[in-house]
Design a protein around this motif. Structure first.
Motif, PDB file in Angstrom:
ATOM      1  N   ILE A 112       0.860  -1.188   0.000  1.00 30.48           N
ATOM      2  CA  ILE A 112       0.000   0.000   0.000  1.00 30.48           C
ATOM      3  C   ILE A 112       0.889   1.229   0.000  1.00 30.48           C
ATOM      4  N   ALA A 113       0.639   2.154  -0.910  1.00 31.06           N
ATOM      5  CA  ALA A 113       1.417   3.390  -0.999  1.00 31.06           C
ATOM      6  C   ALA A 113       0.464   4.576  -1.035  1.00 31.06           C
ATOM      7  N   GLY A 163       8.505 -10.708 -13.414  1.00 32.54           N
ATOM      8  CA  GLY A 163       8.990 -12.080 -13.495  1.00 32.54           C
ATOM      9  C   GLY A 163       7.838 -12.993 -13.865  1.00 32.54           C
ATOM     10  N   PRO A 164       7.684 -14.107 -13.156  1.00 36.55           N
ATOM     11  CA  PRO A 164       6.581 -15.026 -13.461  1.00 36.55           C
ATOM     12  C   PRO A 164       5.260 -14.580 -12.849  1.00 36.55           C
ATOM     13  N   GLY A 165       5.295 -13.561 -11.979  1.00 40.09           N
ATOM     14  CA  GLY A 165       4.096 -13.160 -11.260  1.00 40.09           C
ATOM     15  C   GLY A 165       3.267 -12.137 -12.010  1.00 40.09           C
ATOM     16  N   LEU A 166       2.066 -11.933 -11.523  1.00 37.00           N
ATOM     17  CA  LEU A 166       1.134 -10.971 -12.095  1.00 37.00           C
ATOM     18  C   LEU A 166       0.872  -9.885 -11.067  1.00 37.00           C
ATOM     19  N   GLU A 167       1.021  -8.627 -11.457  1.00 35.58           N
ATOM     20  CA  GLU A 167       0.757  -7.492 -10.579  1.00 35.58           C
ATOM     21  C   GLU A 167      -0.573  -6.851 -10.960  1.00 35.58           C
ATOM     22  N   ILE A 168      -1.410  -6.648  -9.967  1.00 32.25           N
ATOM     23  CA  ILE A 168      -2.683  -5.958 -10.170  1.00 32.25           C
ATOM     24  C   ILE A 168      -2.704  -4.760  -9.234  1.00 32.25           C
ATOM     25  N   THR A 169      -2.923  -3.578  -9.787  1.00 33.65           N
ATOM     26  CA  THR A 169      -2.903  -2.339  -9.009  1.00 33.65           C
ATOM     27  C   THR A 169      -4.255  -1.650  -9.084  1.00 33.65           C
ATOM     28  N   ALA A 170      -4.777  -1.271  -7.928  1.00 31.68           N
ATOM     29  CA  ALA A 170      -6.047  -0.545  -7.857  1.00 31.68           C
ATOM     30  C   ALA A 170      -5.817   0.789  -7.159  1.00 31.68           C
ATOM     31  N   PRO A 171      -6.470   1.852  -7.629  1.00 31.67           N
ATOM     32  CA  PRO A 171      -6.262   3.167  -7.011  1.00 31.67           C
ATOM     33  C   PRO A 171      -6.971   3.280  -5.666  1.00 31.67           C
ATOM     34  N   LEU A 172      -6.362   4.039  -4.758  1.00 31.72           N
ATOM     35  CA  LEU A 172      -6.970   4.396  -3.476  1.00 31.72           C
ATOM     36  C   LEU A 172      -7.437   5.839  -3.580  1.00 31.72           C
ATOM     37  N   ILE A 173      -8.737   6.048  -3.629  1.00 30.53           N
ATOM     38  CA  ILE A 173      -9.285   7.395  -3.772  1.00 30.53           C
ATOM     39  C   ILE A 173     -10.478   7.534  -2.840  1.00 30.53           C
ATOM     40  N   ALA A 181      -2.455   3.828  -3.800  1.00 35.20           N
ATOM     41  CA  ALA A 181      -2.734   2.635  -4.590  1.00 35.20           C
ATOM     42  C   ALA A 181      -2.388   1.392  -3.789  1.00 35.20           C
ATOM     43  N   ILE A 182      -3.047   0.287  -4.148  1.00 35.04           N
ATOM     44  CA  ILE A 182      -2.708  -1.041  -3.646  1.00 35.04           C
ATOM     45  C   ILE A 182      -2.231  -1.870  -4.830  1.00 35.04           C
ATOM     46  N   THR A 183      -1.060  -2.459  -4.687  1.00 39.40           N
ATOM     47  CA  THR A 183      -0.560  -3.371  -5.708  1.00 39.40           C
ATOM     48  C   THR A 183      -0.460  -4.770  -5.117  1.00 39.40           C
ATOM     49  N   LEU A 184      -1.060  -5.725  -5.826  1.00 33.86           N
ATOM     50  CA  LEU A 184      -1.106  -7.114  -5.378  1.00 33.86           C
ATOM     51  C   LEU A 184      -0.258  -7.951  -6.324  1.00 33.86           C
ATOM     52  N   CYS A 185       0.597  -8.770  -5.754  1.00 39.98           N
ATOM     53  CA  CYS A 185       1.377  -9.709  -6.555  1.00 39.98           C
ATOM     54  C   CYS A 185       0.644 -11.044  -6.517  1.00 39.98           C
ATOM     55  N   ALA A 186      -0.166 -11.302  -7.567  1.00 37.12           N
ATOM     56  CA  ALA A 186      -1.054 -12.460  -7.570  1.00 37.12           C
ATOM     57  C   ALA A 186      -0.357 -13.683  -8.142  1.00 37.12           C
ATOM     58  N   GLN A 187      -0.847 -14.824  -7.725  1.00 34.05           N
ATOM     59  CA  GLN A 187      -0.404 -16.065  -8.316  1.00 34.05           C
ATOM     60  C   GLN A 187      -0.970 -16.170  -9.728  1.00 34.05           C
ATOM     61  N   PRO A 188      -0.355 -16.967 -10.612  1.00 31.64           N
ATOM     62  CA  PRO A 188      -0.833 -17.050 -11.998  1.00 31.64           C
ATOM     63  C   PRO A 188      -2.321 -17.373 -12.083  1.00 31.64           C
ATOM     64  N   ILE A 189      -3.045 -16.582 -12.888  1.00 33.30           N
ATOM     65  CA  ILE A 189      -4.485 -16.783 -13.093  1.00 33.30           C
ATOM     66  C   ILE A 189      -4.684 -17.016 -14.584  1.00 33.30           C
ATOM     67  N   GLU A 190      -5.049 -18.243 -14.947  1.00 37.18           N
ATOM     68  CA  GLU A 190      -5.146 -18.597 -16.358  1.00 37.18           C
ATOM     69  C   GLU A 190      -6.456 -18.134 -16.980  1.00 37.18           C
ATOM     70  N   SER A 191      -7.526 -18.169 -16.229  1.00 35.84           N
ATOM     71  CA  SER A 191      -8.833 -17.806 -16.770  1.00 35.84           C
ATOM     72  C   SER A 191      -9.015 -16.296 -16.786  1.00 35.84           C
ATOM     73  N   GLU A 192      -9.422 -15.751 -17.922  1.00 36.64           N
ATOM     74  CA  GLU A 192      -9.691 -14.318 -18.023  1.00 36.64           C
ATOM     75  C   GLU A 192     -10.852 -13.917 -17.118  1.00 36.64           C
ATOM     76  N   GLN A 193     -11.823 -14.820 -16.978  1.00 34.45           N
ATOM     77  CA  GLN A 193     -12.958 -14.536 -16.114  1.00 34.45           C
ATOM     78  C   GLN A 193     -12.516 -14.414 -14.655  1.00 34.45           C
ATOM     79  N   LEU A 194     -11.643 -15.333 -14.216  1.00 40.70           N
ATOM     80  CA  LEU A 194     -11.155 -15.277 -12.841  1.00 40.70           C
ATOM     81  C   LEU A 194     -10.269 -14.049 -12.627  1.00 40.70           C
ATOM     82  N   LEU A 195      -9.522 -13.674 -13.662  1.00 37.63           N
ATOM     83  CA  LEU A 195      -8.679 -12.481 -13.546  1.00 37.63           C
ATOM     84  C   LEU A 195      -9.528 -11.225 -13.395  1.00 37.63           C
ATOM     85  N   GLU A 196     -10.590 -11.137 -14.168  1.00 38.46           N
ATOM     86  CA  GLU A 196     -11.485  -9.982 -14.049  1.00 38.46           C
ATOM     87  C   GLU A 196     -12.158  -9.961 -12.683  1.00 38.46           C
ATOM     88  N   GLU A 197     -12.490 -11.138 -12.160  1.00 36.53           N
ATOM     89  CA  GLU A 197     -13.088 -11.220 -10.837  1.00 36.53           C
ATOM     90  C   GLU A 197     -12.103 -10.722  -9.780  1.00 36.53           C
TER      91      GLU A 197
END
Length: 447
Positions: A112-113, A163-173, A181-197
């Motif tokens: 969190i920054a 690297g092999p990880g996926l970063e997802i960042t959401a704004p804090l407003i 902002a919050i940046t999450l280092c997520a484990q690999p998500i193969e499904s686009e539907q699960l990624l959007e979720e």
């Protein structure tokens, strides 16, 4: 269908769905139901739609979808909202966010920054399991700053890779001005539907976090205000009890000086008494100012104009130490609700402290500008010795002073006045860079 349904409640649900569809009350019926397996509990969505021939219902279509990830996400968001609604301290907020993120999105860590008022620099306020051992907070912040700025500029979730990880960042407003902002280092998500979720979940948790941080700041300010008010009541009472005895000591000393003016020893000691009485009288006056402050008379005004008056009035002090003032004004006029007298008291106190700390013949830097939300931000820096990290957290405490002969009331009074203006006063001291006091005021419309 009935042969595969094992419990009576589910059979009643299916029967009720078919009855509603036969009557044409609804075009489709759907509901959720759990399905336990040896490994885990899963949740499915059942949907029943009618088959029609002509105008009559000739059959039904049953469809089931595994909605376990969405169900868990929804449950996590509910739990996060409840947990953060009860958190009133920043530490508790960060603790709850970490706990709920681990439950909602499979990840290896998050950070969190928060952005400063200028929105050009970010400060990592909380971090868990994110940076590798060789990557400190400073380098991590530099690497992610561009992503954080993009998230704030668009107000949308930003994807990235490390690297092999996926970063997802959401704004804090938040509505009150929390930016970060919050940046999450997520484990690999193969499904686009699960990624959007996962992105939707992180976005909602970020919004809840911003509100919780704002509330924690407000609670801390209220607690600080109550503490200062309590101290002020005690200070006013002590000052009132001291004033009369000091007047009596001063009168007796002056009478003694008048009657024993032929004796140099008496004269010298009487002078010491009167000098100490004057010092204590100054402290009593400061106590009364702190304990019984005048009601603030707020009017729209430009704090830079107050700086103009203070600098002109204290010109002799600057010249006495051969100090050079380097000043930067805001790019546009600033309008804030201020009490000119009280704001002048704050600025004079800061200038006097800066002059006392600055080496003779050095520079004072006064940099004022518009903040990101349209308010006023002013920084006064002197090049004197840095304040010890052990002392720095206590400089705004009542009766705490490192100056010879200081009362420890000045900065505490400044903080109280800034609180009454819905502003803030902060201090930072870095070796070889000096000490900086920063004042902020909200814009007129935000007060």
């Amino acid at each position: 269908i009935f042969d595969s349904v094992v419990d009576d409640v589910s059979k009643q649900q299916v029967d009720r769905a078919m009855a509603l569809l036969l009557d044409g009350v609804v075009p489709a019926v759907r509901w959720e139901f759990p399905c336990n397996s040896p490994d885990e509990e899963r949740v499915f969505l059942m949907q029943v739609t009618p088959l029609r021939e002509g105008g009559a219902v000739s059959g039904f279509v049953f469809a089931t979808v595994d909605i376990t990830p969405s169900h868990r996400s929804r449950e996590a968001l509910i739990n996060t909202g409840i947990a953060l609604a009860e958190a009133i301290s920043l530490d508790r907020v960060y603790e709850e966010v970490a706990h709920q993120l681990r439950r909602a999105v499979p990840s290896t860590g998050f950070v969190i920054a928060l952005a400063d008022d200028e929105s050009t620099e970010f400060r990592i306020t909380h971090q868990q399991g994110y940076a590798e051992p060789t990557e400190g907070s400073a380098s991590l912040a530099r690497r992610l700053t561009r992503t954080w700025l993009e998230a704030l500029a668009t107000g949308q979730v930003v994807r990235g890779h490390t690297g092999p990880g996926l970063e997802i960042t959401a704004p804090l407003i938040s509505a009150e001005g929390v930016l970060g902002a919050i940046t999450l280092c997520a484990q690999p998500i193969e499904s686009e539907q699960l990624l959007e979720e996962a992105e939707r979940v992180l976005s909602v948790i970020a919004a809840q976090t911003a509100v919780a941080i704002e509330r924690a700041w407000l609670v801390r300010r209220v607690e600080q205000k109550r503490r200062l008010e309590a101290i002020g009541e005690v200070a006013a009472g002590v000052a009132h009890e001291l004033r009369n005895p000091l007047f009596g000591i001063s009168s007796a000393a002056q009478l003694l000086r008048f009657r024993a003016k032929e004796d140099p020893v008496v004269e010298r000691n009487v002078g010491r008494i009167l000098k100490e009485v004057a010092r204590l009288n100054g402290m009593v006056t400061s106590l009364l100012d702190f304990g019984r402050p005048h009601s603030a008379h707020m009017e729209p005004g430009d704090p830079e104009a107050v700086w103009d008056d203070i600098l002109e009035g204290e010109r002799a002090r600057l010249d006495g130490k051969r100090l050079v003032l380097r000043r930067t004004r805001p790019s546009a006029p600033v309008r804030c609700l201020i009490d000119v007298g009280q704001m002048g008291q704050v600025l004079r106190n800061l200038l006097v402290n800066a002059c006392d700390a600055a080496p003779e013949g050095s520079e004072l830097l006064l940099h004022s500008q518009l903040s990101a939300v349209g308010g006023w931000r002013s920084r006064l820096t002197n090049g004197g010795p840095a304040i010890s990290p052990d002392i720095l957290p206590h400089v705004f405490e009542f009766f705490y002073s490192t100056k010879a002969g200081g009362t420890g009331i000045g900065l505490a009074l400044c903080q109280r006045i800034m609180d009454e203006h819905s502003g803030s006063i902060t201090i930072e001291s870095i070796p070889e860079h000096g000490t900086t006091l920063t004042l902020t005021l909200p814009p007129t419309s935000a007060t």
